[in-house]
Write a protein that holds these residues in place. Sequence first.
Motif, mmCIF file in Angstrom:
data_model
loop_
_atom_site.group_PDB
_atom_site.id
_atom_site.type_symbol
_atom_site.label_atom_id
_atom_site.label_comp_id
_atom_site.label_asym_id
_atom_site.label_seq_id
_atom_site.Cartn_x
_atom_site.Cartn_y
_atom_site.Cartn_z
ATOM 1 N N GLU A 1 0.772 -1.281 -0.003
ATOM 2 C CA GLU A 1 0.004 0.000 -0.013
ATOM 3 C C GLU A 1 0.820 1.319 -0.058
ATOM 4 N N VAL A 2 2.189 1.165 -0.327
ATOM 5 C CA VAL A 2 2.936 2.184 -0.114
ATOM 6 C C VAL A 2 3.671 2.717 -1.295
ATOM 7 N N GLU A 3 4.058 1.697 -2.080
ATOM 8 C CA GLU A 3 4.666 1.686 -3.832
ATOM 9 C C GLU A 3 5.367 2.645 -3.722
ATOM 10 N N ARG A 4 6.609 2.811 -2.993
ATOM 11 C CA ARG A 4 7.671 3.790 -2.986
ATOM 12 C C ARG A 4 8.910 2.800 -2.997
ATOM 13 N N PRO A 5 10.069 3.474 -3.354
ATOM 14 C CA PRO A 5 11.316 2.893 -3.519
ATOM 15 C C PRO A 5 11.556 2.042 -2.356
ATOM 16 N N GLY A 6 11.943 0.679 -2.314
ATOM 17 C CA GLY A 6 12.269 0.135 -0.938
ATOM 18 C C GLY A 6 10.923 -0.801 -0.250
ATOM 19 N N SER A 7 9.731 -0.321 -0.613
ATOM 20 C CA SER A 7 8.638 -0.920 -0.319
ATOM 21 C C SER A 7 8.340 -1.957 -1.115
ATOM 22 N N GLY A 8 7.310 -3.045 -0.586
ATOM 23 C CA GLY A 8 7.162 -4.326 -1.363
ATOM 24 C C GLY A 8 8.457 -5.298 -0.897
ATOM 25 N N PRO A 9 8.793 -6.340 -1.781
ATOM 26 C CA PRO A 9 9.595 -7.312 -1.668
ATOM 27 C C PRO A 9 11.093 -6.494 -1.963
ATOM 28 N N ILE A 10 11.911 -6.623 -0.976
ATOM 29 C CA ILE A 10 13.358 -6.272 -0.968
ATOM 30 C C ILE A 10 14.461 -6.976 -0.696
ATOM 31 N N MET A 11 15.598 -6.941 -1.285
ATOM 32 C CA MET A 11 16.708 -7.864 -0.685
ATOM 33 C C MET A 11 17.844 -6.809 -0.587
ATOM 34 N N PHE A 12 18.498 -7.014 0.365
ATOM 35 C CA PHE A 12 19.932 -6.314 0.649
ATOM 36 C C PHE A 12 21.113 -7.198 0.217
ATOM 37 N N GLY A 13 22.331 -6.622 -0.562
ATOM 38 C CA GLY A 13 23.098 -7.498 -0.831
ATOM 39 C C GLY A 13 24.635 -6.734 -0.850
ATOM 40 N N SER A 14 25.603 -7.630 -0.698
ATOM 41 C CA SER A 14 26.854 -7.097 -0.531
ATOM 42 C C SER A 14 27.666 -8.148 -1.265
ATOM 43 N N PHE A 15 28.446 -7.525 -2.405
ATOM 44 C CA PHE A 15 29.114 -8.325 -3.273
ATOM 45 C C PHE A 15 30.804 -8.393 -3.127
ATOM 46 N N THR A 16 31.434 -9.178 -3.570
ATOM 47 C CA THR A 16 32.745 -9.443 -3.521
ATOM 48 C C THR A 16 33.602 -8.338 -4.551
ATOM 49 N N PHE A 17 34.525 -7.719 -4.346
ATOM 50 C CA PHE A 17 35.267 -6.782 -5.257
ATOM 51 C C PHE A 17 35.803 -7.829 -6.579
ATOM 52 N N ASP A 18 36.162 -9.001 -6.116
ATOM 53 C CA ASP A 18 36.613 -9.867 -7.132
ATOM 54 C C ASP A 18 35.846 -10.830 -7.643
ATOM 55 N N ASP A 19 36.105 -11.513 -8.692
ATOM 56 C CA ASP A 19 35.178 -12.570 -9.294
ATOM 57 C C ASP A 19 35.536 -13.780 -8.294
ATOM 58 N N GLY A 20 36.609 -14.043 -7.733
ATOM 59 C CA GLY A 20 36.968 -15.112 -6.812
ATOM 60 C C GLY A 20 38.098 -14.547 -5.847
ATOM 61 N N PRO A 21 38.432 -15.450 -4.867
ATOM 62 C CA PRO A 21 37.658 -16.021 -4.056
ATOM 63 C C PRO A 21 36.302 -15.068 -3.081
ATOM 64 N N GLY A 22 35.744 -16.110 -2.454
ATOM 65 C CA GLY A 22 34.952 -15.363 -1.646
ATOM 66 C C GLY A 22 33.309 -15.265 -2.076
ATOM 67 N N THR A 23 32.601 -15.085 -1.304
ATOM 68 C CA THR A 23 30.920 -15.247 -1.764
ATOM 69 C C THR A 23 30.553 -13.637 -1.653
ATOM 70 N N SER A 24 29.337 -13.672 -2.772
ATOM 71 C CA SER A 24 28.780 -12.579 -2.484
ATOM 72 C C SER A 24 27.463 -12.966 -1.831
ATOM 73 N N VAL A 25 26.457 -11.918 -1.289
ATOM 74 C CA VAL A 25 25.403 -12.390 -0.628
ATOM 75 C C VAL A 25 23.960 -11.713 -0.865
ATOM 76 N N LEU A 26 23.028 -12.140 -0.992
ATOM 77 C CA LEU A 26 21.665 -11.426 -1.070
ATOM 78 C C LEU A 26 20.850 -11.931 0.091
ATOM 79 N N ILE A 27 20.082 -11.058 0.780
ATOM 80 C CA ILE A 27 19.404 -11.570 1.838
ATOM 81 C C ILE A 27 18.046 -10.998 1.631
ATOM 82 N N VAL A 28 17.121 -11.566 1.895
ATOM 83 C CA VAL A 28 15.666 -11.177 1.967
ATOM 84 C C VAL A 28 14.912 -11.360 3.113
#
Length: 396
Positions: free
Chosen positions: A70-97
Amino acid sequence: MELVRTVKIDDPGSLLEVAPHAGATLWLRGGDGMVAWGEAARFEISGPDRFDLARRWWRRFTAASRISDEVERPGSGPIMFGSFTFDDGPGTSVLIVPRVVIGRRDGIAWKTTVGDPEEPPRVPWARLPHVDWRSEPGARARWHSAVSQAVQDIKADRLEKVVLARDVRGRLAGSFDPRSAVARLTERFPSCWAFAVDGLIGASPELLAHRVGRDVTSLVLAGTAWPGGAHTLVTPKNSVEHSLAADSAIAVLEQYCDTLDVPTPHVLRLANVTHLATMITGTLRGNTDALALAGRLHPTAAVCGTPTHPARELLRSLEGLDRDRYAAPVGWQDSRGDGEWCIALRCARVSGQELRLFAGCGIVAGSSPAAEWQETEAKLGAVRDIFGVREAVGSF
Ligand SMILES: C=C(O[C@H]1C=CC=C(C(=O)O)[C@@H]1O)C(=O)O
């Protein structure tokens, strides 16, 4: 199929005070932003396709959700937070809902829930613990030789700019509560994006890609001065460093935007440093989502160099450092494709009792190893200094 429901709520007051426990995800700027907790879904990825894989996963998640917003603004409704690695590897990037998000923007506050989450018990804030900083014998000598080598390569026309970084490690003497850390960071750096996402905490001044509808913004920073430093901000060296970073962002955004406005650089004053800053704004040609833009922009010459590929190779060989999630996109995106991705700068990675701080600086032909070392020290102070402040600021 889970129900994602956003409802308008009364103003919650301090968003940080709403976060129930130390595991909360935090994204704040100037008092507004979002705090979130619980995990409805989590996606970990690595490799060169991590941005595209993340976007695909997110599209599938939102397509499989029932949405009532009922808000329909940037960030309302489904949202995920993410943090990516700088490099293609090693390490994992993550998305969290998250299961629950409380957000506020422009005087409108909302609550989003995924499914039917239970109210978690409220855990009082823990004070920031003492940190035993690890001594790094030889770090300064290694830095001097890396910067000297980079300057030689630049003078020999092998590249124009490379951004070199280093890390500092410490051991936390007690439990760590990101709410206390982010409270200190927002106080000291009100114009920055303060965040805690999956163990990465910081206050970044640099916005990689912000999208609201067809409007795109990117705040490019490069070129630094600091109190006690020998140079003022506007020098030929800093101007070169800055224009290479701005050009790298413009070259990408031009491909996605119908119009692009690139004003002359301004001065961004922070508590510990000042930067040359260019606020690029544009209008998207198509429906490119914020993460697609961030993935294409990464790594700009503010954190890698010019040209990108040789700079990436050189920094890899000279730094001897796994950058992990430092200097890479951190932020959020909603189901419309609107989102806010910063470059994770002035940040620390916390895992268990281990704390790792990062800082880097752009090296060009006019760089001196001693001044660049001082610059990293000034930048490291953004996070390091919050551990030195003993007074309480939140509800401990
Ligand atoms: C790479 C960092 O800063 C970048 C952003 C602003 C100024 C920078 C500089 O002057 O070198 C860097 O490009 C860092 O803070 O670790």
